[in-house]
Design an enzyme around this catalytic site. Structure first.
Site, short mmCIF file in Angstrom:
data_model
loop_
_atom_site.label_atom_id
_atom_site.label_comp_id
_atom_site.label_asym_id
_atom_site.label_seq_id
_atom_site.Cartn_x
_atom_site.Cartn_y
_atom_site.Cartn_z
N HIS A 83 0.03 0.33 9.80
CA HIS A 83 -1.23 0.97 9.41
C HIS A 83 -1.95 1.48 10.64
O HIS A 83 -3.11 1.84 10.59
CB HIS A 83 -2.14 -0.01 8.67
CG HIS A 83 -1.43 -0.75 7.60
ND1 HIS A 83 -0.85 -1.98 7.82
CD2 HIS A 83 -1.17 -0.42 6.33
CE1 HIS A 83 -0.28 -2.38 6.70
NE2 HIS A 83 -0.44 -1.47 5.78
N GLY A 97 0.81 -1.20 0.00
CA GLY A 97 0.00 0.00 0.00
C GLY A 97 0.85 1.26 0.00
O GLY A 97 1.99 1.25 0.47
N SER A 98 0.31 2.33 -0.54
CA SER A 98 0.98 3.63 -0.43
C SER A 98 0.75 4.17 0.98
O SER A 98 -0.06 3.64 1.74
CB SER A 98 0.43 4.60 -1.47
OG SER A 98 0.81 4.17 -2.77
N GLY A 99 1.48 5.23 1.32
CA GLY A 99 1.34 5.79 2.66
C GLY A 99 2.50 5.42 3.56
O GLY A 99 2.54 5.84 4.72
N HIS A 100 3.44 4.59 3.03
CA HIS A 100 4.61 4.17 3.82
C HIS A 100 5.90 4.77 3.27
O HIS A 100 6.99 4.26 3.52
CB HIS A 100 4.72 2.66 3.82
CG HIS A 100 3.49 1.96 4.29
ND1 HIS A 100 2.96 2.18 5.54
CD2 HIS A 100 2.66 1.08 3.68
CE1 HIS A 100 1.86 1.45 5.66
NE2 HIS A 100 1.67 0.78 4.56
N LYS A 144 5.59 -8.25 2.13
CA LYS A 144 5.34 -8.07 3.56
C LYS A 144 4.10 -8.90 3.95
O LYS A 144 3.15 -8.99 3.18
CB LYS A 144 5.09 -6.59 3.87
CG LYS A 144 6.30 -5.72 3.54
CD LYS A 144 6.15 -4.31 4.08
CE LYS A 144 4.93 -3.58 3.57
NZ LYS A 144 4.83 -3.53 2.10
N ASP A 156 -1.41 -8.23 0.57
CA ASP A 156 -0.15 -8.33 -0.17
C ASP A 156 0.13 -9.79 -0.53
O ASP A 156 0.51 -10.10 -1.66
CB ASP A 156 1.01 -7.77 0.65
CG ASP A 156 0.93 -6.24 0.80
OD1 ASP A 156 0.47 -5.59 -0.14
OD2 ASP A 156 1.30 -5.72 1.86
#
Lengths: 213, 330
Positions: free
Chosen positions: B218, B53-56, B104, B109
């Site tokens: 998250h 996911g994006s945001g990391h 991960k 994922d």
């Protein structure tokens, strides 16, 4: 759109188009449920996926129910992401394959197809009933559909019973402790919340029942 | 909630446009949502691909470049990318040496990479997948989705990338990533929640004097809520959790990672305490990173990742790397 005993491709397209609208409408609620025990993207992701499904079905209307479900599955896998993309995608693909090339699907065929979808879901997700997942709504729906097939019910009635079973199953996830997916990290703190995947599953069964009514 | 975005729907696409503009060493394929090296890897080098996911950020696109990843697949915010992205990345990055997926351990994922590996097999491209699951905060993996992949991802990408760059084959590169994961452990503590653009409000609530112990990337919890405490105590809790899980006595490499909203001033305060806490346990830090490397949007807090400094791994760590977020020796 359907004869007395079976649903044709047009009805499946009508169902999934209605499902896209319903998911879009319910997206904020699904996301809110997911915020409580997950990461708050379930509604957004499903809305994006089903919008893509509806667009694809309008653009290339498939000739059979089986093709409609397979196209839906591929589209969901390609657009949803997260865990729900592969899980829902596999359900639709497996159910579509099980329907084969038939022009229409009667209740026994629907029961067999969704049982195949359920099997794919359980295999991929590795979950069991009671783990607080989509399975908790999907399993009773398939069981209700099987029973309806044995009783010789027509699609409208059979799918209404399946939708009710899914809705009850979704409600029953509230007290459970999540054992799969991101909610599992909450442990006992996941208790007291509905599982968003079970709620969206019930929503899809309800839109199917309404389309077939 | 004020954010520097145009709209929640376009945030990932807009960020990718900025990434492309900022880093000429990257080739950003906005259409297929993949980030590649502008200069492809050498012929026959196993292609390393990661995603999530994006945001990391900077994970994962910030680690695309010489010595690390060949491609990254950014998903929507906190949402796994889709198999089509991974397949496109694999096809674009493969130079004949096969593909290693670094995954991960999150259900989304894992499932999407699994489907991608199946699709890749149909294309006749050899692939291996290595699952990263270093987060000790997840205690009872029988009843959860298992340990999460967090800070070890950075070490695995670095070590495997260096091995691939110096000519190792696919199996050997995969073995390096697996070894790294086996000797890395992480633990995270959040002082507050993060806010996804789609939700527009914090993902969970924490009282003024509350913190979340064992938080994931998250914001999902792992152990329990606790009372806010000074950095020395928080560092001790994190180090104790990590060292209770694996015997780290001897040399170690340490990542003190900020989750997105803790300033470096605070991270350095914590790092000093982490070094002391490790020292008390006979662990000597021989390599370190302090800063925002695997973030959770705007979450305040930190995670500690300790990696056993086996000589082979240290050599791979020291090897040259040239990516937007990690760069030395070249």
């Amino acid at each position: 759109m359907r004869d007395k005993d079976g649903l044709d491709a047009a009805l499946f397209v009508a169902w999934l188009t209605a499902a896209a609208d319903a998911v879009a409408k319910e997206a904020p609620r699904l996301t809110e449920l997911d915020s409580a025990i997950g990461d708050g993207d379930h509604g957004t992701n499903l809305k994006r996926g089903f919008a893509a499904v509806a667009a694809k079905l309008a653009q290339e209307p498939p000739a059979t129910p089986g093709a409609t479900l397979q196209l839906t599955g591929r589209q969901l896998i390609s657009t949803v992401g997260g865990a729900s993309g592969p899980l829902y995608g596999s359900v639709f693909r497996a159910a579509g394959k099980a329907l084969g090339d038939a022009e229409s699907a009667d209740v026994p065929a629907l029961a067999a197809a969704f049982a195949a979808g359920l099997e794919a879901l359980a295999r991929l997700g590795g979950a069991s009933v009671g783990d607080k997942t989509m399975l908790d709504a999907f399993t009773p729906a398939v069981e209700a559909l099987r029973a309806a097939a044995e009783d010789g019910l027509l699609p409208g009635q059979a799918l209404d019973l399946a939708a009710r079973a899914a809705e009850e199953g979704a409600q029953e996830t509230a007290p459970l402790r999540a054992r799969k997916g991101r909610a599992s990290y909450l442990g006992e703190r996941s208790e007291g919340h509905l599982d968003p995947g079970a709620v969206s599953t019930a929503l899809l069964w309800r839109t199917l029942a309404d389309a077939a009514a | 909630m004020k954010m520097l975005i145009n709209s929640p729907e376009t945030v990932v696409a807009d960020a990718l446009a900025g990434l492309a503009a900022a880093h000429p060493g990257l080739r950003v394929d906005a259409e297929r949502r993949i980030v590649l090296r502008a200069e492809p890897g050498a012929a026959g080098k196993p292609a390393l691909i990661s995603g999530g996911g994006s945001g990391h950020e900077p994970l994962h696109a910030g680690y695309v470049g010489f010595g690390m990843l060949d491609a990254a697949c950014p998903g929507e915010v906190f949402t796994s990318p889709v198999p089509d992205q991974m397949l496109a990345a694999a096809q674009a990055a493969d130079t004949g040496g096969g593909v290693l997926f670094l995954v991960k351990n999150y259900t989304g994922d894992v499932l999407n990479f699994q489907l991608a590996a199946d699709l890749l097999e149909d294309e006749g491209i050899a692939s291996r997948s290595v699952l990263i699951d270093d987060d000790v905060a997840v205690e009872d993996s029988l009843y959860t989705a298992g340990r999460r992949g967090t800070g070890a991802t950075l070490f695995a990408e670095k070590h495997a990338g260096a091995a691939a760059e110096r000519g190792a084959g696919l199996d050997e590169v995969a073995a390096v990533a697996e070894r790294t994961n086996a000797v890395c452990r992480s633990f995270g503590i959040a002082l507050g929640p993060c806010t996804t653009p789609a939700a527009g409000r914090p993902g969970f609530e924490l009282g003024e004097d509350e913190i979340e112990l064992g938080v994931g990337i998250h914001g999902e919890p792992g152990r329990r809520r606790a009372r806010y405490a000074p950095a020395s105590e928080l560092a001790e809790i994190a180090v104790e959790a990590v060292c209770a899980d694996l015997d780290f006595r001897g040399d170690a490499m340490v990542l003190l990672n900020g989750m997105g909203a803790s300033p470096l001033l605070e991270l350095y305060v914590v790092y000093a305490e982490v070094v002391r806490a490790l020292d008390r346990r006979g662990v000597r830090v021989v390599r370190n990173l302090v800063g925002d490397y695997i973030t959770s949007l705007d979450m305040p807090g930190f995670s500690v990742t300790v990696c056993r400094a086996e000589p082979e791994l240290v050599a791979l760590w020291d090897a040259p790397v040239q990516t937007p977020a990690l760069r030395w020796g070249r």
